[in-house]
Design an enzyme around this catalytic site. Structure first.
Site, PDB file in Angstrom:
ATOM      1  N   GLU A   1     -14.417 -10.387 -18.063  1.00  0.00           N
ATOM      2  CA  GLU A   1     -15.513 -10.612 -17.117  1.00  0.00           C
ATOM      3  C   GLU A   1     -16.869 -10.477 -17.808  1.00  0.00           C
ATOM      4  OE1 GLU A   1     -15.149  -8.050 -13.693  1.00  0.00           O
ATOM      5  OE2 GLU A   1     -12.976  -8.252 -13.732  1.00  0.00           O
TER       6      GLU A   1
ATOM      7  N   HIS B   1     -32.235  -6.034  -3.722  1.00  0.00           N
ATOM      8  CA  HIS B   1     -33.268  -6.788  -4.429  1.00  0.00           C
ATOM      9  C   HIS B   1     -34.652  -6.177  -4.271  1.00  0.00           C
ATOM     10  CE1 HIS B   1     -30.664 -10.706  -4.444  1.00  0.00           C
ATOM     11  NE2 HIS B   1     -30.314  -9.844  -5.379  1.00  0.00           N
ATOM     12  N   THR B   2     -34.730  -5.014  -3.656  1.00  0.00           N
ATOM     13  CA  THR B   2     -36.013  -4.319  -3.595  1.00  0.00           C
ATOM     14  C   THR B   2     -36.347  -3.673  -4.938  1.00  0.00           C
ATOM     15  OG1 THR B   2     -37.346  -2.808  -2.246  1.00  0.00           O
ATOM     16  CG2 THR B   2     -35.135  -2.058  -2.826  1.00  0.00           C
TER      17      THR B   2
ATOM     18  N   ASP C   1     -13.205  -1.314 -10.020  1.00  0.00           N
ATOM     19  CA  ASP C   1     -12.255  -0.728 -10.984  1.00  0.00           C
ATOM     20  C   ASP C   1     -12.772  -0.740 -12.409  1.00  0.00           C
ATOM     21  OD1 ASP C   1     -12.146  -3.412 -11.566  1.00  0.00           O
ATOM     22  OD2 ASP C   1      -9.959  -3.549 -11.551  1.00  0.00           O
TER      23      ASP C   1
ATOM     24  N   SER D   1     -13.629  -3.110 -14.226  1.00  0.00           N
ATOM     25  CA  SER D   1     -13.140  -4.230 -15.040  1.00  0.00           C
ATOM     26  C   SER D   1     -14.280  -4.969 -15.724  1.00  0.00           C
ATOM     27  CB  SER D   1     -12.318  -5.193 -14.186  1.00  0.00           C
ATOM     28  OG  SER D   1     -13.051  -5.650 -13.063  1.00  0.00           O
TER      29      SER D   1
ATOM     30  N   HIS E   1     -21.402  -6.558  -9.456  1.00  0.00           N
ATOM     31  CA  HIS E   1     -20.604  -7.463 -10.275  1.00  0.00           C
ATOM     32  C   HIS E   1     -19.237  -6.880 -10.592  1.00  0.00           C
ATOM     33  CE1 HIS E   1     -23.483 -10.770 -11.649  1.00  0.00           C
ATOM     34  NE2 HIS E   1     -24.140 -10.070 -10.741  1.00  0.00           N
TER      35      HIS E   1
END
Length: 331
Positions: A93, A197-198, A82, A84, A74
């Site tokens: 965010e 996603h493991t 960076d 953020s 994300h």
């Protein structure tokens, strides 16, 4: 800028692995201002401090590795890697609904606090996020490898940039390919990085639209690519009206181990999200899914290469950005 790399080999096996990583790094379009020994003189214990924090937090909470890995995704997909996503405040965010379920912030903050004591104003939050994600995978049983550092922290964090830059669980293959390509990531990177996603957990509302219960209490599959028995298990764990905070494990078999079980699940039509299932349904990616399901080492090698690419998306270096004193606020 030409990047100079010095190889120090504590053991022959470690040397072989490091050389493979260096060649992979040199062959990839990674940022030339990053380096493998960036903190060698300014903060030689930086990576050890981050690693210890990740290991300590994970020992008391096995969901931490998945949270740190998701945090990296994300961060890097919005404004680049960076940090953020760490900035707090209205309109950042972090305040966007798509990011309210993110976790692992306390691990990053703890590592930063210790680093500020030993190496004040030296180690960026962006590097801490990237290192923590790599170490989270190692802690969960995944591959270990060297990773270049030297990222600087961004000053811009806008919630309006979030939705258009992260993968939604209902995405089609075309939508995922378009987004990954916009970040400089290939189709192979898409299949490989989906292996994140493991580990980790998912909120019920992220996949509940794939099935429903009729008036008689019977399961009705909306997405027929989902194994019916698995869908029944999910429905029991996430019945209609489930709390928004209720979660299930991404991988129902080896929930907290970073391995290739995710791809085995896909072959058995047990991908939790629609964006997982399309990987095995699409002829462009199904062969790669099968290769990873059959050979964990093949997946691990590909993970190393794709992860290095992920962690250099839109990085800020040299005079760009800043080194925050607190990861939650710009200086």
């Amino acid at each position: 800028m030409e990047m100079k790399i010095t190889v120090s080999c504590p053991t022959p096996n470690r040397c072989t692995l490091l050389i493979l990583v260096l060649f992979s790094f040199a062959a990839s379009p990674l940022h030339a201002s990053l380096s493998f020994n960036f903190y060698a003189s300014s903060c030689p214990t930086a990576e050890l401090i981050v690693s210890n924090m990740v290991r300590s937090a994970s020992s008391s909470d096995p969901t931490i590795p998945g949270k740190l890995l998701r945090l990296l995704f994300h961060d890097c997909f919005v404004e680049g890697c960076d940090a953020s996503v760490l900035l707090q405040g209205n309109g950042t965010e972090r305040s966007d609904p798509a990011n309210t379920s993110l976790g692992g912030f306390s691990v990053i903050d703890s590592a930063k606090s210790v680093l500020e004591i030993f190496c004040p104003e030296t180690v960026s939050c962006a590097d801490i996020v990237a290192l923590a994600a790599r170490d989270a995978v190692v802690t969960a049983g995944g591959p270990a490898f060297e990773m270049p550092t030297g990222r600087r922290d961004g000053r811009i964090s806008n919630a309006a940039n979030v939705r258009s830059n992260i993968v939604d669980t209902s995405f089609t293959m075309i939508e995922m390919i378009r987004l990954f390509n916009s970040k400089g990531l290939s189709l192979d990177d898409l299949v490989t990085l989906s292996g994140a996603h493991t580990i980790g957990v998912a909120h019920c509302n992220a996949f509940s639209d794939r099935f429903q219960m009729d008036s008689k209490g019977n399961l009705t599959l909306i997405d027929t690519s989902l194994d019916k028995a698995y869908a029944k298990e999910l429905m029991k764990k996430c019945p209609s009206g489930s709390s928004a905070s209720k979660t299930v494990n991404n991988d129902p078999e080896t929930s907290f181990a970073f391995d290739n079980q995710y791809y085995i699940n896909l072959l058995g039509h047990k991908g939790l999200f629609q964006s997982d299932s399309v990987l095995v349904e699409d002829e462009r990616t199904s062969a790669r899914v099968e290769a990873f399901a059959n050979d964990q080492e093949t997946f691990f090698r590909s993970w190393r290469d794709s992860f290095l690419k992920l962690t250099t998306i839109g990085v800020k270096t040299d005079d760009e950005g800043e080194i925050r004193q607190s990861c939650s606020f710009a200086n």
